[in-house]
Design an enzyme around this catalytic site. Sequence first.
Site, short mmCIF file in Angstrom:
data_model
loop_
_atom_site.label_atom_id
_atom_site.label_comp_id
_atom_site.label_asym_id
_atom_site.label_seq_id
_atom_site.Cartn_x
_atom_site.Cartn_y
_atom_site.Cartn_z
N ASP A 52 0.90 -1.34 0.17
CA ASP A 52 -0.01 0.09 -0.11
C ASP A 52 0.71 1.27 0.12
O ASP A 52 0.79 1.95 0.97
CB ASP A 52 -0.97 -0.13 1.20
CG ASP A 52 -1.65 -1.20 1.27
OD1 ASP A 52 -2.14 -1.87 0.26
OD2 ASP A 52 -2.22 -1.54 2.34
N GLU A 226 -13.00 -0.58 -7.04
CA GLU A 226 -12.80 -1.55 -6.00
C GLU A 226 -12.44 -0.84 -4.66
O GLU A 226 -13.30 -1.02 -3.67
CB GLU A 226 -11.94 -2.78 -6.28
CG GLU A 226 -11.57 -3.84 -5.17
CD GLU A 226 -13.20 -4.66 -5.07
OE1 GLU A 226 -13.22 -5.30 -4.06
OE2 GLU A 226 -13.82 -4.65 -5.98
N GLU A 347 21.52 2.08 7.11
CA GLU A 347 20.17 1.66 6.42
C GLU A 347 19.55 2.40 5.22
O GLU A 347 18.22 2.23 4.78
CB GLU A 347 19.04 1.78 7.60
CG GLU A 347 18.80 3.19 7.98
CD GLU A 347 19.72 3.47 9.22
OE1 GLU A 347 19.38 4.66 9.81
OE2 GLU A 347 20.92 3.15 9.31
#
Length: 491
Positions: A52, A226, A347
Amino acid sequence: MRRRPQPTRTGLTRAVAWAASLLLAFVLAPAAVYPTEARADNPIVQHVYTADPAPLVHDGRVYLYTGHDEDNSTNYTMKEWRVWSSADMVNWTDHGSPLSVASFSWASANAWAGQVVNRNGKFYWYVPTTERATGRMAIGVAVSDSPTGPFRDALGHPLVGNGEIDPTVFIDDDGQAYLYWGNPNLWYVRLNADMISYSGSPAKIPLTTAGFGTRTGDPNRPTLFEEGPWVYKRGGLYYIVYAAKCCSEFIAYSTAPGPTGPWTYRGTIMPTQGSSFTNHPGIVDFKGNSYFFYHNGALPGGSGYTRSVGVEKFSYNPDGTIPTINMTSTGAPQVGTLDPYIRQEAETIAWESGIETEPSSEGGRNVGYTENGDYIKVKGVAFGAGPSSFTARVASATGGSAIELRLGGPNGTVVGRCGVPNTGGWQTWTTVSCPVSGATGTQDLYLRFVGGSGYLVNADWWRFTAGAPTALPGRPGGSPRERGEFPRLAP
């Protein structure tokens, strides 16, 4: 059994992560005894499952807000939202989870698809989650002074709740903000300037076949809409992009002359593909280019419940329509280069094998759980004339390990090797440096962790220092300490 006390691993298992790297290297690189380079840059995150995507451009970076599918999920097992950011579309920094279901005292489960918008110097995160009192989905809003959080519940109760999902927020040129959401319907409200309240009542956008296409085989859902709406404006035209049909979903879009319609169906953007029966769109312009974010099930173990976010660069057609976009394993091209002579967070990753990230005692996050042969790829590093040394902030409870600096691939040319001592604990930090030779031009850098068995090194940040290395007479590359065979500690 783990050999050090650290938080429970929340990412992909290292077997899965290694399989991803190995598979992609063999499939996408020329045949060799060892894999040379994982050329794929999609999915853009490999150490946890993500879903998402909701991108936001702010202050020269793209911030990406995602859900997090837990490992081995067989349903939508999602407890938190995650944040990532990039200045070049390929090297993504993991900012961890500044918002979770537990952040909302009134919520019980389900950290589903949300979106962050920036207004009045604050960042508002609209998310759907289950309201404990009703057992139905409701839309909450969290607020922060920073795009990476921490975020806090702005209201102490849902902003709006009718059992439907997937909020998106659009702020029009006149300053009016709109919140849209829905499945099976499509709703909107006009948000007030405070972004945490609204005027009037929720209204339905008519789902006509002219506006949202024709669905066959389901008399209860006559149109293709949808879920997962994404609304924006470009050149005076309003766009709504959404997951269409079910299941499997594809991505479609409609346009309108105003923010509430009337809408006209324009067709497919991304056909059904990608080993996930859901998909979810996000579109932004960044540094003169347009980008389409989506999710699929591309990583090993991937499915409709263990998804991964990807991105593609695209160009609008001259008439403003959106072309068909297909998923690729290469992803978007790099915008610019990465500067190795300033502090870079460990990171910050284009591709990885075996690593995970965790909160650092010094703030932010660090790379951890590294074992022999694990690596981080950083793409498009602009070395220029070349550095003389490399410095990293590290921690280890074992010692006897090192960070190899390689170019072109995880088994590429070694240009430096930094030894890492036993620092006294996995969050007990020290700074090590080592000489570097032969790193010039713009190249992909691999930080490869090597040593014995078990976990080796935690890494917080790194940087290079410009200048040519000095070799001692009769000793290639200088003394053992200069060659990185022993660590040089700095305060």
